[in-house]
Design a protein around this motif. Structure first.
Motif, PDB file in Angstrom:
ATOM      1  N   ILE A 165     -31.728-138.074  57.206  1.00 33.09           N
ATOM      2  CA  ILE A 165     -31.829-137.962  58.657  1.00 33.09           C
ATOM      3  C   ILE A 165     -32.375-136.584  58.984  1.00 33.09           C
ATOM      4  O   ILE A 165     -32.068-135.594  58.316  1.00 33.09           O
ATOM      5  CB  ILE A 165     -30.462-138.167  59.352  1.00 33.09           C
ATOM      6  CG1 ILE A 165     -29.382-137.271  58.744  1.00 33.09           C
ATOM      7  CG2 ILE A 165     -30.052-139.623  59.321  1.00 33.09           C
ATOM      8  CD1 ILE A 165     -28.065-137.322  59.473  1.00 33.09           C
ATOM      9  N   GLN A 166     -33.220-136.546  60.010  1.00 31.03           N
ATOM     10  CA  GLN A 166     -33.725-135.285  60.516  1.00 31.03           C
ATOM     11  C   GLN A 166     -32.995-134.988  61.814  1.00 31.03           C
ATOM     12  O   GLN A 166     -32.988-135.797  62.743  1.00 31.03           O
ATOM     13  CB  GLN A 166     -35.240-135.347  60.770  1.00 31.03           C
ATOM     14  CG  GLN A 166     -35.832-134.004  61.161  1.00 31.03           C
ATOM     15  CD  GLN A 166     -36.607-134.053  62.462  1.00 31.03           C
ATOM     16  OE1 GLN A 166     -36.291-134.833  63.354  1.00 31.03           O
ATOM     17  NE2 GLN A 166     -37.632-133.229  62.574  1.00 31.03           N
ATOM     18  N   ILE A 167     -32.334-133.836  61.856  1.00 27.51           N
ATOM     19  CA  ILE A 167     -31.533-133.460  63.008  1.00 27.51           C
ATOM     20  C   ILE A 167     -32.382-132.529  63.859  1.00 27.51           C
ATOM     21  O   ILE A 167     -32.559-131.351  63.554  1.00 27.51           O
ATOM     22  CB  ILE A 167     -30.218-132.796  62.575  1.00 27.51           C
ATOM     23  CG1 ILE A 167     -29.488-133.724  61.598  1.00 27.51           C
ATOM     24  CG2 ILE A 167     -29.337-132.492  63.771  1.00 27.51           C
ATOM     25  CD1 ILE A 167     -28.427-133.052  60.790  1.00 27.51           C
TER      26      ILE A 167
ATOM     27  N   HIS B 200     -25.253-140.784  51.078  1.00 31.22           N
ATOM     28  CA  HIS B 200     -26.526-140.703  50.361  1.00 31.22           C
ATOM     29  C   HIS B 200     -27.587-139.904  51.101  1.00 31.22           C
ATOM     30  O   HIS B 200     -28.572-139.491  50.494  1.00 31.22           O
ATOM     31  CB  HIS B 200     -27.075-142.115  50.117  1.00 31.22           C
ATOM     32  CG  HIS B 200     -26.084-143.062  49.521  1.00 31.22           C
ATOM     33  ND1 HIS B 200     -25.588-142.910  48.249  1.00 31.22           N
ATOM     34  CD2 HIS B 200     -25.478-144.164  50.029  1.00 31.22           C
ATOM     35  CE1 HIS B 200     -24.726-143.886  47.996  1.00 31.22           C
ATOM     36  NE2 HIS B 200     -24.636-144.652  49.065  1.00 31.22           N
ATOM     37  N   LEU B 201     -27.435-139.704  52.388  1.00 32.23           N
ATOM     38  CA  LEU B 201     -28.506-139.171  53.205  1.00 32.23           C
ATOM     39  C   LEU B 201     -28.768-137.687  52.956  1.00 32.23           C
ATOM     40  O   LEU B 201     -27.841-136.880  52.891  1.00 32.23           O
ATOM     41  CB  LEU B 201     -28.183-139.350  54.687  1.00 32.23           C
ATOM     42  CG  LEU B 201     -28.076-140.779  55.222  1.00 32.23           C
ATOM     43  CD1 LEU B 201     -27.688-140.737  56.692  1.00 32.23           C
ATOM     44  CD2 LEU B 201     -29.387-141.528  55.038  1.00 32.23           C
ATOM     45  N   LYS B 202     -30.051-137.343  52.856  1.00 30.21           N
ATOM     46  CA  LYS B 202     -30.455-135.952  52.955  1.00 30.21           C
ATOM     47  C   LYS B 202     -30.298-135.528  54.418  1.00 30.21           C
ATOM     48  O   LYS B 202     -30.640-136.270  55.336  1.00 30.21           O
ATOM     49  CB  LYS B 202     -31.913-135.791  52.522  1.00 30.21           C
ATOM     50  CG  LYS B 202     -32.450-134.369  52.602  1.00 30.21           C
ATOM     51  CD  LYS B 202     -33.948-134.321  52.347  1.00 30.21           C
ATOM     52  CE  LYS B 202     -34.314-134.733  50.942  1.00 30.21           C
ATOM     53  NZ  LYS B 202     -35.772-134.575  50.686  1.00 30.21           N
ATOM     54  N   LEU B 203     -29.767-134.329  54.630  1.00 29.22           N
ATOM     55  CA  LEU B 203     -29.515-133.822  55.975  1.00 29.22           C
ATOM     56  C   LEU B 203     -30.519-132.710  56.265  1.00 29.22           C
ATOM     57  O   LEU B 203     -30.399-131.599  55.742  1.00 29.22           O
ATOM     58  CB  LEU B 203     -28.089-133.287  56.084  1.00 29.22           C
ATOM     59  CG  LEU B 203     -26.981-134.282  55.709  1.00 29.22           C
ATOM     60  CD1 LEU B 203     -25.704-133.550  55.349  1.00 29.22           C
ATOM     61  CD2 LEU B 203     -26.744-135.266  56.830  1.00 29.22           C
ATOM     62  N   ILE B 204     -31.519-133.004  57.087  1.00 32.56           N
ATOM     63  CA  ILE B 204     -32.581-132.043  57.379  1.00 32.56           C
ATOM     64  C   ILE B 204     -32.307-131.415  58.739  1.00 32.56           C
ATOM     65  O   ILE B 204     -32.451-132.064  59.778  1.00 32.56           O
ATOM     66  CB  ILE B 204     -33.962-132.712  57.380  1.00 32.56           C
ATOM     67  CG1 ILE B 204     -34.196-133.471  56.066  1.00 32.56           C
ATOM     68  CG2 ILE B 204     -35.059-131.672  57.600  1.00 32.56           C
ATOM     69  CD1 ILE B 204     -35.446-134.325  56.084  1.00 32.56           C
ATOM     70  N   ALA B 205     -31.884-130.163  58.745  1.00 29.64           N
ATOM     71  CA  ALA B 205     -31.596-129.456  59.986  1.00 29.64           C
ATOM     72  C   ALA B 205     -32.846-128.706  60.435  1.00 29.64           C
ATOM     73  O   ALA B 205     -33.349-127.831  59.726  1.00 29.64           O
ATOM     74  CB  ALA B 205     -30.432-128.485  59.792  1.00 29.64           C
ATOM     75  N   GLU B 206     -33.336-129.054  61.614  1.00 31.46           N
ATOM     76  CA  GLU B 206     -34.508-128.378  62.164  1.00 31.46           C
ATOM     77  C   GLU B 206     -34.045-127.192  63.012  1.00 31.46           C
ATOM     78  O   GLU B 206     -33.113-127.310  63.808  1.00 31.46           O
ATOM     79  CB  GLU B 206     -35.324-129.342  63.019  1.00 31.46           C
ATOM     80  CG  GLU B 206     -36.596-128.725  63.576  1.00 31.46           C
ATOM     81  CD  GLU B 206     -37.358-129.657  64.495  1.00 31.46           C
ATOM     82  OE1 GLU B 206     -38.570-129.445  64.662  1.00 31.46           O
ATOM     83  OE2 GLU B 206     -36.739-130.579  65.074  1.00 31.46           O
ATOM     84  N   PHE B 207     -34.685-126.057  62.835  1.00 35.43           N
ATOM     85  CA  PHE B 207     -34.395-124.890  63.665  1.00 35.43           C
ATOM     86  C   PHE B 207     -35.676-124.081  63.804  1.00 35.43           C
ATOM     87  O   PHE B 207     -36.620-124.255  63.036  1.00 35.43           O
ATOM     88  CB  PHE B 207     -33.259-124.045  63.075  1.00 35.43           C
ATOM     89  CG  PHE B 207     -33.513-123.521  61.684  1.00 35.43           C
ATOM     90  CD1 PHE B 207     -33.959-122.236  61.482  1.00 35.43           C
ATOM     91  CD2 PHE B 207     -33.282-124.327  60.574  1.00 35.43           C
ATOM     92  CE1 PHE B 207     -34.178-121.740  60.202  1.00 35.43           C
ATOM     93  CE2 PHE B 207     -33.490-123.849  59.287  1.00 35.43           C
ATOM     94  CZ  PHE B 207     -33.950-122.549  59.107  1.00 35.43           C
ATOM     95  N   ASP B 208     -35.716-123.209  64.807  1.00 33.80           N
ATOM     96  CA  ASP B 208     -36.970-122.510  65.048  1.00 33.80           C
ATOM     97  C   ASP B 208     -37.012-121.171  64.319  1.00 33.80           C
ATOM     98  O   ASP B 208     -36.077-120.781  63.623  1.00 33.80           O
ATOM     99  CB  ASP B 208     -37.251-122.359  66.548  1.00 33.80           C
ATOM    100  CG  ASP B 208     -36.256-121.462  67.253  1.00 33.80           C
ATOM    101  OD1 ASP B 208     -35.745-120.518  66.621  1.00 33.80           O
ATOM    102  OD2 ASP B 208     -36.004-121.692  68.452  1.00 33.80           O
ATOM    103  N   ALA B 209     -38.111-120.474  64.496  1.00 36.45           N
ATOM    104  CA  ALA B 209     -38.389-119.276  63.713  1.00 36.45           C
ATOM    105  C   ALA B 209     -37.511-118.096  64.084  1.00 36.45           C
ATOM    106  O   ALA B 209     -37.497-117.089  63.368  1.00 36.45           O
ATOM    107  CB  ALA B 209     -39.863-118.892  63.886  1.00 36.45           C
ATOM    108  N   ALA B 210     -36.782-118.170  65.181  1.00 34.33           N
ATOM    109  CA  ALA B 210     -35.964-117.038  65.619  1.00 34.33           C
ATOM    110  C   ALA B 210     -34.507-117.208  65.231  1.00 34.33           C
ATOM    111  O   ALA B 210     -33.619-116.658  65.879  1.00 34.33           O
ATOM    112  CB  ALA B 210     -36.085-116.871  67.135  1.00 34.33           C
ATOM    113  N   TRP B 211     -34.216-117.986  64.177  1.00 34.46           N
ATOM    114  CA  TRP B 211     -32.830-118.298  63.824  1.00 34.46           C
ATOM    115  C   TRP B 211     -32.003-117.048  63.573  1.00 34.46           C
ATOM    116  O   TRP B 211     -30.834-117.003  63.867  1.00 34.46           O
ATOM    117  CB  TRP B 211     -32.814-119.209  62.598  1.00 34.46           C
ATOM    118  CG  TRP B 211     -31.556-119.995  62.444  1.00 34.46           C
ATOM    119  CD1 TRP B 211     -31.272-121.212  62.985  1.00 34.46           C
ATOM    120  CD2 TRP B 211     -30.396-119.615  61.709  1.00 34.46           C
ATOM    121  NE1 TRP B 211     -30.022-121.627  62.627  1.00 34.46           N
ATOM    122  CE2 TRP B 211     -29.452-120.663  61.845  1.00 34.46           C
ATOM    123  CE3 TRP B 211     -30.050-118.517  60.947  1.00 34.46           C
ATOM    124  CZ2 TRP B 211     -28.200-120.627  61.237  1.00 34.46           C
ATOM    125  CZ3 TRP B 211     -28.795-118.480  60.349  1.00 34.46           C
ATOM    126  CH2 TRP B 211     -27.889-119.531  60.505  1.00 34.46           C
TER     127      TRP B 211
END
Length: 359
Positions: free
Chosen positions: A71-73, A95-106
């Motif tokens: 899943i892409q979060i 089973h799921l890969k956990l894809i955490a999206e965040f921006d460049a200013a994390w």
């Protein structure tokens, strides 16, 4: 080539079938009217004893049970924080890969890397990053980020270099424009863990060059397959010259139904409710690519619309063009995860398996 199918979570809100309105399924915003008719009381009070996280949990479980690989979060400045959502869902998925999206200013690359290692430890290596660019300058300033446009990609480059460095090397030192580490690196329980997979995106030559150096997967915006092929070839050529292999992905919505007529009807109803024109090239024989179909709600630049067979065939064609990572979504995300998992993914996987056996 291994193919992965990722389902996107709607962190900023979901919707209903063929309806463009954004809703918070499972909760209602403060001050919103009760969904019940006048004169009917709600024993749960103004705010139900559950929240939108419960709904995201349902979607993740649906994706897990229906055969998705991850899943892409999605990162949304007005939605729930992707890293927090990932932690909430990690223990309820197997089973799921956990894809955490965040921006460049994390923030600190070292602190981000430490968080990532902890995620890797308690998920069994299922955590991944998708690092975005943070939007335009005005959007970044609203988030307290004053870095100019020209520095966004160089900062991501340094961020990844430092994050990978402290995870894999001790002592690790680095001095750049944005980050500096002296004799760092993880030891003890944080050492020697698999480095999280990194997804990047962007269509500019500079973004492709960055992915060739640093990404594991580069996610292209949705576009017709023929339009993506030159960019995929450029990405893979640049990566090969650096002695690397970078997978190509695409972020695309899907609207699949039993028949093309049913899919077209729902698609047109959605477009009409959104005030958008019926501008597809739908001819009934193949899945249509609709540019900007639900972009305002899901962020995808386009969608495939057609029958189960047509949408499956279109995804197969993208795979043949070099795409190996599909980040998919459809509204509503819970019900559609089961639909796509049951009727589309098995067709695509079976067809690609047959092609590999015949090769």
């Amino acid at each position: 080539m291994t193919i992965e199918f990722i389902w996107q979570l709607p962190t900023s809100g979901d919707g209903r079938y063929a309806a463009p309105g954004i809703t918070r399924r499972g909760e209602r915003n403060a001050g919103a009217p009760s969904p019940l008719q006048a004169g009917v009381s709600d024993p749960r009070g103004a705010r139900p004893p559950f929240n939108y996280f419960d709904y995201l949990h349902q979607i993740a479980r649906a994706a897990d049970l229906s055969g998705f690989d991850g899943i892409q979060i999605r990162h949304d400045t007005q939605g729930d924080e992707s890293w927090i959502v990932a932690g909430y869902l990690a223990r309820s998925t197997r089973h799921l890969k956990l894809i955490a999206e965040f921006d460049a200013a994390w923030g600190s690359a070292v602190y981000a890397a430490k968080n990532a290692v902890s995620f890797q430890r308690f998920t069994g290596g299922r955590f991944a990053w998708q690092i975005g660019h943070g939007g335009d300058a005005a959007a970044r300033r609203r988030q307290g980020d004053a870095v100019p446009d020209a520095d966004i990609l160089p900062r991501i480059d340094e961020f990844i270099t430092v994050a990978r460095g402290v995870q894999s090397t001790s002592p690790f030192s680095f001095k750049g424009k944005f980050f500096e580490v002296q004799d760092g690196g993880f030891k003890g329980p944080l050492a020697n863990h698999p480095i999280n997979t990194i997804y990047l995106n962007g269509d500019s030559p500079e973004a492709l060059a960055l992915s060739a150096r640093q990404a594991d997967v580069h996610v292209f915006d949705a576009a017709p397959r023929a339009d993506l092929q030159p960019a995929i070839a450029s990405l893979q050529t640049q990566a090969h010259q650096l002695g690397r292999a970078v997978a190509a992905g695409v972020r695309i919505d899907v609207l699949a139904r039993e028949t093309s007529e049913e899919a077209l009807r729902d698609a047109r109803r959605y477009r009409s409710g959104s005030g958008l024109p019926d501008d597809s090239a739908f001819d009934g024989g193949t899945a249509a690519f609709w540019p900007g179909f639900a972009q305002a709600q899901t962020g995808a630049h386009g969608a495939l619309v057609g029958s189960y067979e047509q949408v499956s065939a279109a995804l197969e064609a993208y795979a043949q063009a070099g795409v190996s990572s599909f980040v998919l979504a459809a509204i509503p995300h819970f019900e559609e995860a089961y639909r796509i998992g049951e009727h589309v993914l098995p067709r695509v996987r079976a067809a690609l398996y047959t092609q590999r056996q015949a090769a």
